[in-house]
Design a protein around this motif. Sequence first.
Motif, mmCIF file in Angstrom:
data_model
loop_
_atom_site.group_PDB
_atom_site.id
_atom_site.type_symbol
_atom_site.label_atom_id
_atom_site.label_comp_id
_atom_site.label_asym_id
_atom_site.label_seq_id
_atom_site.Cartn_x
_atom_site.Cartn_y
_atom_site.Cartn_z
ATOM 1 N N GLU A 8 0.852 -1.186 0.000
ATOM 2 C CA GLU A 8 0.000 0.000 0.000
ATOM 3 C C GLU A 8 0.888 1.235 0.000
ATOM 4 O O GLU A 8 2.088 1.163 0.235
ATOM 5 C CB GLU A 8 -0.890 0.029 1.248
ATOM 6 C CG GLU A 8 -1.837 -1.138 1.387
ATOM 7 C CD GLU A 8 -2.590 -1.087 2.696
ATOM 8 O OE1 GLU A 8 -2.767 0.016 3.261
ATOM 9 O OE2 GLU A 8 -2.988 -2.155 3.174
ATOM 10 N N ASN A 12 -2.478 12.628 -6.628
ATOM 11 C CA ASN A 12 -2.915 11.311 -7.115
ATOM 12 C C ASN A 12 -2.063 10.153 -6.599
ATOM 13 O O ASN A 12 -1.793 9.210 -7.333
ATOM 14 C CB ASN A 12 -2.939 11.294 -8.647
ATOM 15 C CG ASN A 12 -3.991 12.206 -9.193
ATOM 16 O OD1 ASN A 12 -5.176 11.995 -8.974
ATOM 17 N ND2 ASN A 12 -3.561 13.253 -9.881
ATOM 18 N N ASN A 40 -2.839 8.579 -3.573
ATOM 19 C CA ASN A 40 -3.661 7.859 -2.603
ATOM 20 C C ASN A 40 -3.118 7.997 -1.181
ATOM 21 O O ASN A 40 -3.192 7.071 -0.377
ATOM 22 C CB ASN A 40 -3.813 6.384 -2.998
ATOM 23 C CG ASN A 40 -4.989 5.732 -2.299
ATOM 24 O OD1 ASN A 40 -6.004 6.381 -2.021
ATOM 25 N ND2 ASN A 40 -4.866 4.454 -2.018
ATOM 26 N N HIS A 42 -2.992 9.099 2.628
ATOM 27 C CA HIS A 42 -3.951 9.336 3.709
ATOM 28 C C HIS A 42 -3.413 10.367 4.692
ATOM 29 O O HIS A 42 -4.156 10.908 5.500
ATOM 30 C CB HIS A 42 -4.279 8.033 4.430
ATOM 31 C CG HIS A 42 -5.069 7.093 3.569
ATOM 32 N ND1 HIS A 42 -6.438 7.092 3.534
ATOM 33 C CD2 HIS A 42 -4.669 6.161 2.666
ATOM 34 C CE1 HIS A 42 -6.857 6.193 2.665
ATOM 35 N NE2 HIS A 42 -5.800 5.617 2.121
ATOM 36 N N ASN A 97 -5.879 13.187 -3.252
ATOM 37 C CA ASN A 97 -5.451 12.116 -2.365
ATOM 38 C C ASN A 97 -6.610 11.794 -1.434
ATOM 39 O O ASN A 97 -7.760 12.116 -1.740
ATOM 40 C CB ASN A 97 -4.193 12.537 -1.594
ATOM 41 C CG ASN A 97 -2.939 12.429 -2.432
ATOM 42 O OD1 ASN A 97 -2.524 11.340 -2.808
ATOM 43 N ND2 ASN A 97 -2.329 13.558 -2.760
ATOM 44 N N GLN A 98 -6.307 11.200 -0.305
ATOM 45 C CA GLN A 98 -7.322 10.850 0.694
ATOM 46 C C GLN A 98 -6.987 11.509 2.028
ATOM 47 O O GLN A 98 -7.253 10.950 3.092
ATOM 48 C CB GLN A 98 -7.399 9.326 0.855
ATOM 49 C CG GLN A 98 -7.721 8.580 -0.413
ATOM 50 C CD GLN A 98 -9.072 8.970 -0.979
ATOM 51 O OE1 GLN A 98 -10.044 9.140 -0.245
ATOM 52 N NE2 GLN A 98 -9.144 9.136 -2.295
#
Length: 146
Positions: A47, A70, A72, A74, A93-94
Amino acid sequence: MPHLRPKHTGAWATSLAQSVKERLPGLRLAGSLELVCGDPVCMKFGEVCLCRLSMALSRLQHVRHLDMSNCNLHRLPEIWKMPNLETLDASYNQLDLLPAELSGMASLRAVRVVGNPMLHSVPKQLQPLLMDQLDGTLAPPANEGC
């Protein structure tokens, strides 16, 4: 409003190793697999994990423009050893929060965080640096060219 990308496309490194070796002012990790953890003992194995970036930050003191859109992500690293960083693109992103430590970076003048649906507030000291609004209706950034 400052541009997030240097005008000359050759000014961007596309990997941590290239950035360290060539000392280019821009580092584009947008969508990079380089942030995917390859350590099988890490809980984030396979991840996106900031361990590689966090370890490399002290070697990226020359970087003035960092694009981590972009990816991902967190979260962002809490410790930044990048005294020359002027622009940070952490869009799409997140993220649900931004580290207040970013406000202590004297050279930082622009932060882009559009497209982070969980990010509803930003530390007060970072608000003047934002290039976007956090109203939930943000459009993708306009094509700024090379």
